[in-house]
Design a protein around this motif. Sequence first.
Motif, PDB file in Angstrom:
ATOM      1  N   SER A 234       0.832  -1.204   0.000  1.00 58.11           N
ATOM      2  CA  SER A 234       0.000   0.000   0.000  1.00 58.11           C
ATOM      3  C   SER A 234       0.864   1.250   0.000  1.00 58.11           C
ATOM      4  O   SER A 234       1.997   1.235   0.487  1.00 58.11           O
ATOM      5  CB  SER A 234      -0.897   0.025   1.246  1.00 58.11           C
TER       6      SER A 234
ATOM      7  N   ASN B  88      -4.257   0.442  -2.176  1.00 60.73           N
ATOM      8  CA  ASN B  88      -4.064  -0.856  -1.553  1.00 60.73           C
ATOM      9  C   ASN B  88      -3.932  -1.938  -2.616  1.00 60.73           C
ATOM     10  O   ASN B  88      -4.345  -1.759  -3.758  1.00 60.73           O
ATOM     11  CB  ASN B  88      -5.247  -1.186  -0.641  1.00 60.73           C
ATOM     12  N   ASN B  89      -3.375  -3.073  -2.199  1.00 68.70           N
ATOM     13  CA  ASN B  89      -3.225  -4.219  -3.097  1.00 68.70           C
ATOM     14  C   ASN B  89      -2.614  -3.786  -4.431  1.00 68.70           C
ATOM     15  O   ASN B  89      -3.152  -4.098  -5.500  1.00 68.70           O
ATOM     16  CB  ASN B  89      -4.574  -4.907  -3.310  1.00 68.70           C
TER      17      ASN B  89
ATOM     18  N   ARG C 191      -9.695  -1.069  -4.850  1.00 65.03           N
ATOM     19  CA  ARG C 191      -8.321  -1.071  -4.325  1.00 65.03           C
ATOM     20  C   ARG C 191      -7.864   0.327  -3.907  1.00 65.03           C
ATOM     21  O   ARG C 191      -7.096   0.463  -2.948  1.00 65.03           O
ATOM     22  CB  ARG C 191      -7.355  -1.617  -5.386  1.00 65.03           C
TER      23      ARG C 191
ATOM     24  N   LYS D 243      -0.439  -3.409  -7.744  1.00 70.23           N
ATOM     25  CA  LYS D 243      -0.003  -4.366  -8.753  1.00 70.23           C
ATOM     26  C   LYS D 243       1.100  -3.745  -9.605  1.00 70.23           C
ATOM     27  O   LYS D 243       1.162  -2.515  -9.726  1.00 70.23           O
ATOM     28  CB  LYS D 243      -1.185  -4.748  -9.643  1.00 70.23           C
TER      29      LYS D 243
END
Length: 122
Positions: free
Chosen positions: A17, A83-84, A66, A86
């Motif tokens: 994050s 968040n999360n 996200r 990629k």
Amino acid sequence: QVQLVESGGGLVQAGGSLKLSCAASGRFFSIDAMGWYRQAPGKQREMVARIVGGGSTNYADSVKGRFAIARDNAKNTVFLLMNNLKPEDTAVYYCNADVYSYVYSRSYDRYWGQGTQVTVSS
């Protein structure tokens, strides 16, 4: 003139994050919408999230669920909680603000920050 200064970018592993902040300063009457855009190498700049003065938000499909955008109107600041993360979120993130310079202004001027790099490693 209005200045937007972003902070909070950096390097993070996938699944991690980050929180970006963008503060507006200068002389103006009010700010309507504020938003975050991003630009990856070789790609066009795209909208990530926007929030209008009343608090309504919209997000790119790729970040829904996200990312979250919020603002502190008293401090003329907009935030992006990511968040999360990629690897495909890697980009330079820019904030913008639609600013009414004077109380009698009929249209806004859009200002951009200088950008902050977000890199997500796999």
